[in-house]
Design a protein around this motif. Structure first.
Motif: not given
Length: 349
Positions: A188-193, A281-287, A90-95, A198-201
């Motif tokens: 991780p999508q919320f770290d790299w999308a 890294p190759a991991r399942a979890a985000g932040s 999947m891909l997304t953007s918060f916009s 005005d805030r981190k998703p």
């Protein structure tokens, strides 16, 4: 590579991060050997070092249908014929929609929707029997602002999956096609999308660990379910949009954006639409692990839908009875009970 004729083979497209990565580990724990496909070669290399010959890897962009089908043919020839195929890329953007360029919208759609379509086509080119699982979202039932492309893609995936499921039944092919609808996941999508807020998703609460999503996928495989719903939040979205869509939209108008904003400032950067993040890294979890639950209710979607339908009918019936009592003229209070029953029968169901 020598192929073990007794090995069970699975494929995960989008398997180096997030829910896809958790599904790979769940399948390996079950004794499957797993073919993993994703764009990022560095994460695929990390997984090869960790899991050795239990996995087969290839860098593939799922939006490229020809490349995905070619990979499926190679998996069957080099690794074994799969009996499980999971589409999780999947891909997304918060916009806000008006800030999303056409090419950006197209890129999200091609990966999130057409990636599942291409995955199903590739799977059907090699699979003889087994399970195909398309990883979906509760946002396939009720969309949120600032993710129009992603929500549209998940709605489209739901419609496509149903059409293909019917065709497979018509053809008598012994392949089960399932949807697994997920809640907010700590991936991780919320770290790299790409993010224009005005805030981190963040995942819209309540937040669950990727392993919970993997549990839903495994439940679909184990039970041949048509659809699996993970988490009460998904149930609420499905039932709410089924019974009271205006109410759901009003609520999302109030909190749909704020619920997607974390406490941290935005990190900036181009996002991962054009290329994968090379440093993640190759991991399942985000932040958001501290906020993520490792447990969630997992239910068969058809069972939940029947319950919602029966509950909705009962709610309408009770409301009709109470409304009839409240508005009935006092002088009619001694009418025969049969007239009350006739009035109830005329209520919409």
């Amino acid at each position: 590579m020598t192929i073990d004729p007794n090995s069970r083979i699975a494929v995960v497209a989008g398997g180096t991060a997030g829910v896809g990565r958790a599904v790979v580990e769940a399948l390996l724990t079950r004794g499957y050997r797993v073919a993993v496909m994703a764009r990022g070669q560095s994460r695929l290399d990390d997984m090869e070092r960790q899991f050795g010959d239990r996995i087969w890897t290839r860098s593939v962009d799922v939006s490229d249908g020809a490349a995905l089908t070619a990979a499926a043919q190679d998996i069957a020839a080099e690794f074994g014929t799969p009996e499980v195929w999971v589409n999780s890329a999947m891909l997304t953007s918060f916009s806000p929609f008006e800030k999303v360029e056409e090419e950006e919208f197209r890129r999200i759609t091609e990966t999130t929707y057409l990636g599942a379509v291409n995955g199903c086509r590739a799977a059907l080119s090699v699979m003889e029997w087994g399970n195909i699982v398309n990883v979906g979202s509760g946002l396939a039932y009720a969309s949120v602002p600032n993710q129009a492309a992603y929500c549209g893609a998940k709605h489209a995936t739901e419609g496509f999956t149903q059409a293909l499921r019917i065709e497979l039944a018509q053809a008598g092919r012994p392949i089960t096609l399932s949807m697994v609808q997920l809640p907010g996941m700590n991936t991780p999508q919320f770290d790299w999308a790409l993010n224009r807020m005005d805030r981190k998703p963040q995942p819209a609460p309540p937040i669950f660990s990727p392993q919970v999503g993997a549990d839903g996928v495994m439940r679909a495989i184990d039970t041949d379910a048509r659809e699996i719903l993970v988490g009460r939040s998904v149930l609420k979205l499905m039932v709410g949009n089924f019974l009271l869509p205006p109410t759901v939209e009003r609520q999302l108008t109030k909190v749909g954006v704020s619920s997607q904003k974390g406490d941290a400032p935005p990190e900036g950067g181009p996002g991962n639409l054009d290329r994968p993040d090379p440093d993640y890294p190759a991991r399942a979890a985000g932040s958001y692990g501290e906020q993520a639950s490792n447990r969630a209710i997992i239910v068969d979607g058809d069972f939940a839908r029947k319950g919602a339908a029966l509950g909705g009918a009962a709610l309408i019936l009770v409301a009709g009875i109470l409304l009839g009592r409240a508005t009935r003229p006092r002088e009619e209070s001694d009418r025969p009970a049969v007239q009350d029953r006739d009035r109830i029968r005329r209520l919409p169901r």
